[in-house]
Design a protein around this motif. Sequence first.
Motif, mmCIF file in Angstrom:
data_model
loop_
_atom_site.group_PDB
_atom_site.id
_atom_site.type_symbol
_atom_site.label_atom_id
_atom_site.label_comp_id
_atom_site.label_asym_id
_atom_site.label_seq_id
_atom_site.Cartn_x
_atom_site.Cartn_y
_atom_site.Cartn_z
ATOM 1 N N SER A 1 -38.999 -13.736 7.598
ATOM 2 C CA SER A 1 -38.689 -14.930 6.816
ATOM 3 C C SER A 1 -39.398 -14.921 5.471
ATOM 4 N N SER A 2 -38.695 -15.413 4.469
ATOM 5 C CA SER A 2 -39.270 -15.518 3.129
ATOM 6 C C SER A 2 -39.685 -16.957 2.823
ATOM 7 N N LEU A 3 -39.827 -17.769 3.860
ATOM 8 C CA LEU A 3 -40.198 -19.169 3.669
ATOM 9 C C LEU A 3 -41.568 -19.274 3.014
ATOM 10 N N GLU A 4 -41.594 -19.914 1.855
ATOM 11 C CA GLU A 4 -42.843 -20.105 1.116
ATOM 12 C C GLU A 4 -43.394 -21.492 1.400
ATOM 13 N N PRO A 5 -44.695 -21.608 1.682
ATOM 14 C CA PRO A 5 -45.281 -22.927 1.907
ATOM 15 C C PRO A 5 -45.162 -23.795 0.657
#
Length: 143
Positions: free
Chosen positions: A79-83
């Motif tokens: 996943s490339s989900l950035e906080p």
Amino acid sequence: MPDGDENADKIIYTFTDPNCPYCKQFWEQARPWVESGKVQIRHILVGILKADSYGKSAAILSAKNPGEALHKHEASTNSSLEPLQSPSAKVQAQLKKNHTLMQKLGVNATPVIFYRDASEAVKFQQGLPSSSQLEQILGAIQE
């Protein structure tokens, strides 16, 4: 956040942390039930496992379509989900509410899955369910 058909026969609730590998496994294992329309999972996002969990939960809740954002994150092998560093007051309030609910229920790990059994009693499963527990939680799936 709902995952699945709003008219599903069964609705379950699960506390989900975006960094939880067992949450991801449960999400994957539940796909046949969710995609068949038999079960809807309502994810209660929390940020408890890692320093960036809160920011990742905030990023999902802040997305234009949070359900789609969670689906993309859980379906991804990397996943490339950035906080999100500065969530809105609304998202902060939602995450606080989710954490408070988790504490009031006396649970401190993810996933924690709340469901009704065959007699309609509310039950919960903490941790990744086994195959037999999956059927107890989600019901038998007919081919």
